[in-house]
Write an enzyme that holds these catalytic residues in place. Structure first.
Site, PDB file in Angstrom:
ATOM      1  N   GLN A  62     -22.844  13.672 -23.340  1.00  0.00           N
ATOM      2  CA  GLN A  62     -22.372  12.093 -23.558  1.00  0.00           C
ATOM      3  C   GLN A  62     -21.111  11.886 -22.466  1.00  0.00           C
ATOM      4  O   GLN A  62     -21.066  10.923 -22.110  1.00  0.00           O
ATOM      5  CB  GLN A  62     -21.918  12.004 -25.087  1.00  0.00           C
TER       6      GLN A  62
ATOM      7  N   GLU B   3      -4.690  -3.943   4.864  1.00  0.00           N
ATOM      8  CA  GLU B   3      -4.787  -5.153   4.769  1.00  0.00           C
ATOM      9  C   GLU B   3      -3.841  -5.659   3.389  1.00  0.00           C
ATOM     10  O   GLU B   3      -4.152  -6.773   2.589  1.00  0.00           O
ATOM     11  CB  GLU B   3      -6.145  -5.605   4.477  1.00  0.00           C
ATOM     12  N   GLY B   4      -2.917  -4.965   3.058  1.00  0.00           N
ATOM     13  CA  GLY B   4      -1.713  -5.177   2.080  1.00  0.00           C
ATOM     14  C   GLY B   4      -2.141  -4.360   0.836  1.00  0.00           C
ATOM     15  O   GLY B   4      -3.192  -4.188   0.418  1.00  0.00           O
TER      16      GLY B   4
ATOM     17  N   SER C 118      -1.886  -2.795  -3.285  1.00  0.00           N
ATOM     18  CA  SER C 118      -1.946  -3.715  -4.394  1.00  0.00           C
ATOM     19  C   SER C 118      -0.949  -4.477  -5.072  1.00  0.00           C
ATOM     20  O   SER C 118      -1.303  -5.609  -5.566  1.00  0.00           O
ATOM     21  CB  SER C 118      -2.447  -2.374  -5.646  1.00  0.00           C
ATOM     22  N   GLU C 119       0.310  -4.198  -4.735  1.00  0.00           N
ATOM     23  CA  GLU C 119       1.285  -4.814  -5.385  1.00  0.00           C
ATOM     24  C   GLU C 119       1.270  -6.183  -4.505  1.00  0.00           C
ATOM     25  O   GLU C 119       1.617  -7.329  -5.151  1.00  0.00           O
ATOM     26  CB  GLU C 119       2.701  -4.250  -5.010  1.00  0.00           C
TER      27      GLU C 119
HETATM   28  C1  LIG Z   1      -6.228   2.941   7.527  1.00  0.00           C
HETATM   29  C2  LIG Z   1      -5.121   1.848   7.765  1.00  0.00           C
HETATM   30  C3  LIG Z   1      -5.416   0.951   8.931  1.00  0.00           C
HETATM   31  C4  LIG Z   1      -4.469   0.054   9.279  1.00  0.00           C
HETATM   32  N1  LIG Z   1      -4.560  -0.902  10.420  1.00  0.00           N
HETATM   33  C5  LIG Z   1      -4.030  -1.906  10.746  1.00  0.00           C
HETATM   34  C6  LIG Z   1      -4.119  -2.797  11.759  1.00  0.00           C
HETATM   35  O1  LIG Z   1      -5.092  -2.513  12.425  1.00  0.00           O
HETATM   36  N2  LIG Z   1      -3.102  -3.501  12.201  1.00  0.00           N
HETATM   37  C7  LIG Z   1      -2.032  -3.553  11.428  1.00  0.00           C
HETATM   38  O2  LIG Z   1      -0.977  -4.602  11.715  1.00  0.00           O
HETATM   39  N3  LIG Z   1      -1.480  -2.837  10.397  1.00  0.00           N
HETATM   40  C8  LIG Z   1      -2.536  -1.851  10.023  1.00  0.00           C
HETATM   41  N4  LIG Z   1      -2.326  -1.106   9.189  1.00  0.00           N
HETATM   42  C9  LIG Z   1      -0.945  -1.238   8.215  1.00  0.00           C
HETATM   43  C10 LIG Z   1      -1.126  -1.919   6.766  1.00  0.00           C
HETATM   44  O3  LIG Z   1      -1.177  -3.038   6.842  1.00  0.00           O
HETATM   45  C11 LIG Z   1       0.241  -1.552   6.272  1.00  0.00           C
HETATM   46  O4  LIG Z   1       0.282  -0.048   6.127  1.00  0.00           O
HETATM   47  C12 LIG Z   1       0.095  -2.113   4.874  1.00  0.00           C
HETATM   48  O5  LIG Z   1       0.103  -3.478   4.566  1.00  0.00           O
HETATM   49  C13 LIG Z   1       1.574  -1.737   3.964  1.00  0.00           C
HETATM   50  O6  LIG Z   1       2.647  -1.950   4.659  1.00  0.00           O
HETATM   51  P1  LIG Z   1       3.561  -0.627   4.854  1.00  0.00           P
HETATM   52  O7  LIG Z   1       2.939   0.556   5.125  1.00  0.00           O
HETATM   53  O8  LIG Z   1       4.460  -1.039   5.933  1.00  0.00           O
HETATM   54  O9  LIG Z   1       4.308  -0.528   3.339  1.00  0.00           O
HETATM   55  P2  LIG Z   1       5.775  -1.236   2.930  1.00  0.00           P
HETATM   56  O10 LIG Z   1       5.708  -2.606   3.043  1.00  0.00           O
HETATM   57  O11 LIG Z   1       6.831  -0.441   3.494  1.00  0.00           O
HETATM   58  O12 LIG Z   1       5.536  -0.844   1.255  1.00  0.00           O
HETATM   59  C14 LIG Z   1       6.012   0.230   0.827  1.00  0.00           C
HETATM   60  C15 LIG Z   1       5.825   0.240  -0.761  1.00  0.00           C
HETATM   61  O13 LIG Z   1       6.404  -0.914  -1.367  1.00  0.00           O
HETATM   62  C16 LIG Z   1       5.740  -1.889  -1.881  1.00  0.00           C
HETATM   63  N5  LIG Z   1       5.928  -3.157  -1.700  1.00  0.00           N
HETATM   64  C17 LIG Z   1       6.382  -3.860  -0.506  1.00  0.00           C
HETATM   65  N6  LIG Z   1       6.757  -5.075  -0.823  1.00  0.00           N
HETATM   66  C18 LIG Z   1       6.877  -5.182  -1.774  1.00  0.00           C
HETATM   67  C19 LIG Z   1       7.165  -6.536  -2.628  1.00  0.00           C
HETATM   68  N7  LIG Z   1       7.459  -7.701  -2.215  1.00  0.00           N
HETATM   69  N8  LIG Z   1       7.030  -6.255  -4.064  1.00  0.00           N
HETATM   70  C20 LIG Z   1       6.437  -5.293  -4.804  1.00  0.00           C
HETATM   71  N9  LIG Z   1       6.030  -4.129  -3.828  1.00  0.00           N
HETATM   72  C21 LIG Z   1       6.413  -4.186  -2.692  1.00  0.00           C
HETATM   73  C22 LIG Z   1       4.353  -1.497  -1.312  1.00  0.00           C
HETATM   74  O14 LIG Z   1       3.336  -1.891  -2.189  1.00  0.00           O
HETATM   75  C23 LIG Z   1       4.161  -0.130  -1.166  1.00  0.00           C
HETATM   76  O15 LIG Z   1       3.925   0.447  -2.510  1.00  0.00           O
HETATM   77  C24 LIG Z   1      -3.100   0.188   8.435  1.00  0.00           C
HETATM   78  C25 LIG Z   1      -2.922   0.643   7.523  1.00  0.00           C
HETATM   79  C26 LIG Z   1      -4.001   1.902   7.273  1.00  0.00           C
HETATM   80  C27 LIG Z   1      -3.444   2.943   5.956  1.00  0.00           C
END
Ligand SMILES: Cc1cc2nc3c(=O)[nH]c(=O)nc-3n(C[C@H](O)[C@H](O)[C@H](O)COP(=O)(O)OP(=O)(O)OC[C@H]3O[C@@H](n4cnc5c(N)ncnc54)[C@H](O)[C@@H]3O)c2cc1C
Length: 250
Positions: free
Chosen positions: A131, A215-216, A218-219
Site C-alpha cells: 500500500q 523566474e521568481g 515561490s515567495e
Molecule cells: C538556473 C537559474 C537560471 C537563471 N537564469 C536567469 C536569467 O537568465 N536571467 C536573469 O536575469 N536571472 C536568472 N536567474 C536568477 C533568478 O531569476 C533569481 O535567482 C531569482 O529570481 C531569485 O532572486 P535571488 O537569487 O536574487 O534571491 P533574493 O531576491 O536574494 O531572495 C532571497 C530569499 O528571499 C526571499 N525574498 C526576496 N524578496 C522577498 C519578499 N519581498 N518577500 C518575501 N520573501 C522574499 C526569496 O524568496 C528568497 O528565498 C536564474 C536563476 C537560476 C537558479
C-alpha cells in the site's frame, strides 16, 4: 544622443556566452523609479561586453549559466527595444511567459520521476502491491496531473491574448513545489538505489529544487498571486452591497 553607455553586471544568466543576442534591462531615467528602466538588445563581441565562467550549479546542469559584465558598452540608439522607460513592463511580460516554461519543465521532470518509479516498482509485484508504494505512486500521478492542467490553462490564456499573470504564477508555484514532492517520493520508492548513479533520481531532485527559484521564487509567486487577488477584491467592493454579499458568502 545617438547611443547609450552601459555599465554594470548581472549574475545567473541562462545561455550567457551562447546567446546570439541579449535582452538587457538598464536604468536610463534616474529620478523615476517606476519608469526608469529601458530594454536594449546587446550583441556578443561588442567592446566592453564580457562573459564570466560557467557556474557549477546544484541542478539544471544541462543549461549554461554565467555572469555578464558591461564596461562602457556603447549601445546604438537603434538597439533600444520599444520606448525608453518601458523596460519594467517588457521584462515582466517576458518573465510571466517564462514562468509557464519553468512550470512545464517542473511537470516534465516530475513525470520522468514518476515513470522510472513505476518501472522500478512494477518489476516486483509484491513491492508494487504494497500500500505504501501504491499510495505514493497515486499521489505522484495526481499532483502531476493537477500541475499540468494549471500550466496548460496559463498557456491557453496567453495563446488567447487574455491576461495570464495570476495563472502563470499559480502554475509555476504549484508545479515547482509539486516537482519537489514528487521527486522526493521517487527517492522513497527507489530508496538507496535512487541515491546512486546512474539512476537519475538525484538529478531530478536537484533540478526540481531550482525550478522553485528561477523566474521568481515561490515567495515572489505568492506575492504576485495575492496582489492579483487584492485587485479582484477591489473590483468586488465596487459591486452593490447585496451582490457583494452573495459573492463573498457564496
Ligand atoms: C538556473 C537559474 C537560471 C537563471 N537564469 C536567469 C536569467 O537568465 N536571467 C536573469 O536575469 N536571472 C536568472 N536567474 C536568477 C533568478 O531569476 C533569481 O535567482 C531569482 O529570481 C531569485 O532572486 P535571488 O537569487 O536574487 O534571491 P533574493 O531576491 O536574494 O531572495 C532571497 C530569499 O528571499 C526571499 N525574498 C526576496 N524578496 C522577498 C519578499 N519581498 N518577500 C518575501 N520573501 C522574499 C526569496 O524568496 C528568497 O528565498 C536564474 C536563476 C537560476 C537558479
Amino acid at each position: 544622443g545617438d547611443r547609450h553607455i552601459l555599465n554594470g553586471a548581472k549574475r545567473f544568466i541562462t545561455n550567457g556566452g551562447i546567446a546570439g543576442v541579449y535582452m538587457i534591462g538598464a536604468k536610463t531615467i534616474d529620478d523615476d523609479p517606476a519608469r526608469g528602466i529601458s530594454t536594449f538588445l546587446v550583441e556578443p563581441g561588442w567592446k566592453g561586453f564580457s562573459v564570466g565562467k560557467a557556474e557549477d550549479k546544484l541542478g539544471l546542469r544541462g543549461s549554461h549559466t554565467t555572469e555578464l559584465f558591461f564596461d562602457d558598452v556603447a549601445i546604438p540608439a537603434g538597439n533600444l527595444l520599444g520606448e525608453e522607460g518601458r523596460g519594467f513592463e517588457q521584462i515582466m511580460l517576458a518573465i510571466e511567459s517564462g514562468r509557464i516554461g519553468i512550470g512545464a519543465m517542473a511537470v516534465g521532470l516530475a513525470q520522468a520521476a514518476l515513470e522510472i518509479s513505476m518501472a522500478y516498482a512494477y518489476r516486483d509485484r509484491a513491492f508494487a502491491n504494497r500500500q505504501a508504494t501504491q499510495w505514493r505512486l497515486a499521489d505522484m500521478a495526481t499532483e502531476i496531473e493537477a500541475a499540468r492542467l494549471l500550466i496548460q490553462k496559463a498557456a491557453w490564456q496567453k495563446d488567447q491574448g487574455r491576461p495570464f499573470r495570476k495563472a502563470a504564477s499559480m502554475g509555476k508555484l504549484f508545479a515547482s513545489e509539486m516537482s519537489n514532492r514528487v521527486t522526493a517520493s521517487a527517492l522513497d520508492i527507489f530508496s538507496a538505489e535512487g541515491g546512486m548513479e546512474p539512476v537519475p533520481v538525484g538529478r531530478y531532485i536537484r533540478d526540481a529544487r531550482l525550478t522553485e527559484i528561477g523566474e521568481g521564487t515561490s515567495e515572489v509567486q505568492r506575492i504576485i498571486i495575492a496582489k492579483e487577488l487584492m485587485k479582484e477584491a477591489d473590483k468586488m467592493a465596487e459591486l452593490p452591497g447585496d451582490r457583494l454579499l452573495s459573492v463573498t458568502m457564496g
